[in-house]
Design a protein around this motif. Sequence first.
Motif, PDB file in Angstrom:
ATOM      1  N   ILE A  68       0.838  -1.189   0.000  1.00  0.00           N
ATOM      2  CA  ILE A  68       0.000   0.000   0.000  1.00  0.00           C
ATOM      3  C   ILE A  68       0.874   1.241   0.000  1.00  0.00           C
ATOM      4  N   GLU A  69       0.314   2.318  -0.503  1.00  0.00           N
ATOM      5  CA  GLU A  69       0.996   3.607  -0.426  1.00  0.00           C
ATOM      6  C   GLU A  69       0.490   4.332   0.814  1.00  0.00           C
ATOM      7  N   ASP A  70       1.413   4.837   1.602  1.00  0.00           N
ATOM      8  CA  ASP A  70       1.029   5.548   2.820  1.00  0.00           C
ATOM      9  C   ASP A  70       2.141   6.534   3.169  1.00  0.00           C
ATOM     10  N   HIS A  71       1.785   7.801   3.340  1.00  0.00           N
ATOM     11  CA  HIS A  71       2.788   8.828   3.566  1.00  0.00           C
ATOM     12  C   HIS A  71       2.875   9.271   5.019  1.00  0.00           C
ATOM     13  N   ALA A  72       2.051   8.712   5.886  1.00  0.00           N
ATOM     14  CA  ALA A  72       2.018   9.172   7.272  1.00  0.00           C
ATOM     15  C   ALA A  72       2.244   8.028   8.258  1.00  0.00           C
ATOM     16  N   ALA A  73       1.258   7.119   8.370  1.00  0.00           N
ATOM     17  CA  ALA A  73       1.355   6.051   9.362  1.00  0.00           C
ATOM     18  C   ALA A  73       2.565   5.149   9.126  1.00  0.00           C
ATOM     19  N   SER A  74       3.009   5.032   7.868  1.00  0.00           N
ATOM     20  CA  SER A  74       4.154   4.168   7.564  1.00  0.00           C
ATOM     21  C   SER A  74       5.422   4.631   8.273  1.00  0.00           C
ATOM     22  N   LYS A  75       5.457   5.906   8.679  1.00  0.00           N
ATOM     23  CA  LYS A  75       6.639   6.417   9.372  1.00  0.00           C
ATOM     24  C   LYS A  75       6.817   5.755  10.742  1.00  0.00           C
TER      25      LYS A  75
END
Length: 258
Positions: A163-170
């Motif tokens: 999945i693409e994720d720019h926030a929680a993946s951090k």
Amino acid sequence: MGEKTGRNEPCPCGSGKKYKQCCISKNRPTTASATPWTRQRDASEELTGGLMRLAARQFGSRLYSAWEAFNQTAMDEPLDNFPHEEAIFNPYLIYDWDRGASERMGAVAQTYLEKNAAALPELQRQIIDQAVSRPVSFYEVVGCDPGRRVTLRDLLIGEETEIEDHAASKAMRPGAVAYAQIWILPEVAVLGRLAPRMIPPEARVKIDELHARLQGRIGDKIMAADLVCYADEIRAVYLAIRNELRKPHAAPVIEATL
């Protein structure tokens, strides 16, 4: 205004809602170069804002009943005593709560569709379809590019999804487990809902026991549709783990921005 206001801060318009659920879409420039991820994010934020406003307006007197239904028990503590839990409760409220035996979606989403079906953009229709048809499950992080994407493996059916994720993946690290829902949208797969705490390895025994129970009932390979049928039982396991994590020295909270 958009540059100065954080997504989870109160909206400057004075509505009392978070910026991401209110005016963020009005203040974000729209360009032809928008990516599939930003398009789904904008569509999701606009849709969620409309659904939450309708929930407050038409179902406000029943919201505590929805909170108790989510927790599957009478609650002495209000939602305010569970910081960040709205990240996983609000999607339940607007898509799942008060779903009749023969109904595909909950009362809030159904009412919203009845009022707005003619004007609803196609991407928002697809989001609603994913939100009411995809399982909420336990996902192990098997690969992560913080701030960009993450690969998750469903611990109940074995399916892997990038999945693409720019926030929680951090905040995600390989080996950790998330209670979440994945939306498979045109050109991009994203997290549709996500519990605020990652589940540590020592809590996985409850998930393994759940998998064994489901396997014993279903017999054959467990499918996504099976998980939808057992959504309440799966959520009960999440709630048991969540209550353990609320104790001192529990796992840190993810700042959800879905």
